[in-house]
Design a protein around this motif. Structure first.
Motif, PDB file in Angstrom:
ATOM      1  N   TRP A  45       3.601  -9.808   2.558  1.00  0.00           N
ATOM      2  CA  TRP A  45       4.616  -8.833   1.669  1.00  0.00           C
ATOM      3  C   TRP A  45       3.872  -8.629   0.407  1.00  0.00           C
ATOM      4  N   LYS A  88      -0.077  -8.077  -3.217  1.00  0.00           N
ATOM      5  CA  LYS A  88       0.154  -8.932  -1.898  1.00  0.00           C
ATOM      6  C   LYS A  88       0.322 -10.374  -2.199  1.00  0.00           C
ATOM      7  N   HIS A 136      -0.351  -3.496   4.841  1.00  0.00           N
ATOM      8  CA  HIS A 136       1.012  -3.762   4.535  1.00  0.00           C
ATOM      9  C   HIS A 136       1.341  -3.973   3.382  1.00  0.00           C
ATOM     10  N   VAL A 182       4.732  -3.727   1.831  1.00  0.00           N
ATOM     11  CA  VAL A 182       6.164  -3.713   1.487  1.00  0.00           C
ATOM     12  C   VAL A 182       6.683  -4.590   0.416  1.00  0.00           C
ATOM     13  N   SER A 183       7.105  -4.219  -0.679  1.00  0.00           N
ATOM     14  CA  SER A 183       7.703  -5.115  -1.781  1.00  0.00           C
ATOM     15  C   SER A 183       8.865  -5.816  -1.514  1.00  0.00           C
ATOM     16  N   VAL A 184       9.073  -7.110  -1.922  1.00  0.00           N
ATOM     17  CA  VAL A 184      10.280  -7.795  -1.712  1.00  0.00           C
ATOM     18  C   VAL A 184      10.785  -8.316  -3.131  1.00  0.00           C
TER      19      VAL A 184
END
Length: 346
Positions: A295, A313, A187, A189-191
């Motif tokens: 994330w 990450k 996983h 997914v960039s925030v």
């Protein structure tokens, strides 16, 4: 626009049924963190005012929860694990809900055959809380994508240790409030995004040679007698072997999958970017509540000899606020730790 380093915190102490025991009207210091595959902690230093002192005198470990808000947004929650009363102040220490798993054991015997690790992890958590639930939730963000066979015996081993072993075999977990999030190791997914301008004091890039393992050997339960392995001699790094026994594994295929999962995260020297000693600029366009381990952040930095332009990450977050009083907000600092998975370092 949300930014880091400009938040103000408030705190409440709640009973297990959700009733308010005391509000921290004068919160002089607060610190909370989030971690990947582990239990986070928080600290609140409260200056009693009015009848708050009497209420705070009734706060006790495990009986109460510390709940933190940043700019009115819920960011941290967990059982109180220590209270210290001194002249003019009360210090509250707490850990997130996963700390309970270290004090629980499996409550029924259960075997799994060739199922996704996320299903096993969810059962372990739900079973641990079944006899006495402080209000947990489990949310599966995504399947691990790794199947295995496991066997657990009622009353044998701590549930938290069993979950940590699964985390070493191909699944990640993190805790936000009362919810345990399960997500695959892949996983990413960039925030948010950080550059040198967002890290005015610089940052530290390091590789960890001690984490290198090019061949893993995993032994299952004594009764099964199974052994699985993955990897071998690396043309660059040579041979670095590591053995581990995972007593809940019951077949060879699961032992091999566990060995593969461990080698995926150790087959090359991992690179870490650490800002634990560096505060993110208050002007950085980062939404702090969205900094969740598991994330990712897009990092661009040329401030060291090891240039980095990579999605990394999040493995840890630490937020502190100090120096506030009834009329003046404190100074907040936001620190984050990110790491490149070994499979991405090359």
């Amino acid at each position: 626009m949300s930014v880091a380093g400009c938040g103000t915190h408030t705190a409440q102490l709640l009973d297990r049924n959700g009733a308010t025991v005391a509000a921290a009207n004068v919160l002089t210091e607060v610190e909370w963190n989030r971690v990947l595959d582990g239990t986070s902690a928080a600290r609140a230093l409260i200056q009693p005012d009015g009848d708050c002192c009497g209420r705070l005198g009734n706060v006790g470990s495990w009986r109460n929860r510390l709940v933190l808000f940043r700019d009115g947004q819920y960011v941290w929650d967990g059982p109180v694990t220590s209270v210290t009363w001194s002249l003019g102040e009360v210090e509250i220490l707490a850990e997130d809900i996963s700390v309970w798993l270290g004090d629980r054991v499996p409550h029924e015997s259960k075997s799994f055959t060739n199922v996704d690790l996320s299903e096993i992890a969810q059962w372990l958590i739900d079973d641990a809380f079944a006899p006495d639930d402080p209000g947990h939730k489990v949310k599966v963000i995504g399947k691990a994508g790794i199947s295995g066979s496991r066997s657990y015996t009622a009353g044998v081993g701590q549930s938290g240790d069993h979950l940590d072993q699964l985390a070493e075999a191909g699944i990640d977990y993190t805790v936000i409030g009362s919810t345990v999030l399960l997500l695959p190791e892949t996983h990413l997914v960039s925030v948010g995004r950080l550059s040198d301008a967002d890290l005015p004091d610089g940052l530290e890039v390091s590789d960890d040679g001690k984490a290198l393992v090019t061949r893993w050997i995993v032994e299952g339960s004594d009764d099964s007698g199974v052994i699985g392995s993955d990897g071998g001699v690396d043309p660059v790094y040579g041979l670095h072997e590591r053995y581990v026994q995972m007593t809940e594994i019951t077949d060879t295929a699961s032992a091999v999958e566990a060995a593969k999962a461990r080698r995926r995260t150790s087959a090359q020297v991992p690179v870490f970017i650490d800002t634990q000693q560096v505060t993110i600029s208050p002007l950085a366009a980062i939404d702090v509540p969205n900094l969740v381990p598991g994330w990712a952040l897009d990092i661009t930095s040329s401030s060291t000899c090891r240039k980095v332009t990579q999605r990394l990450k999040i493995t840890g977050v630490k937020v502190t606020e100090t120096g506030g009083d009834e009329t003046t907000p404190g100074t907040e600092s936001v620190q984050v730790q990110v790491a490149a998975a070994a499979t991405e370092v090359a």
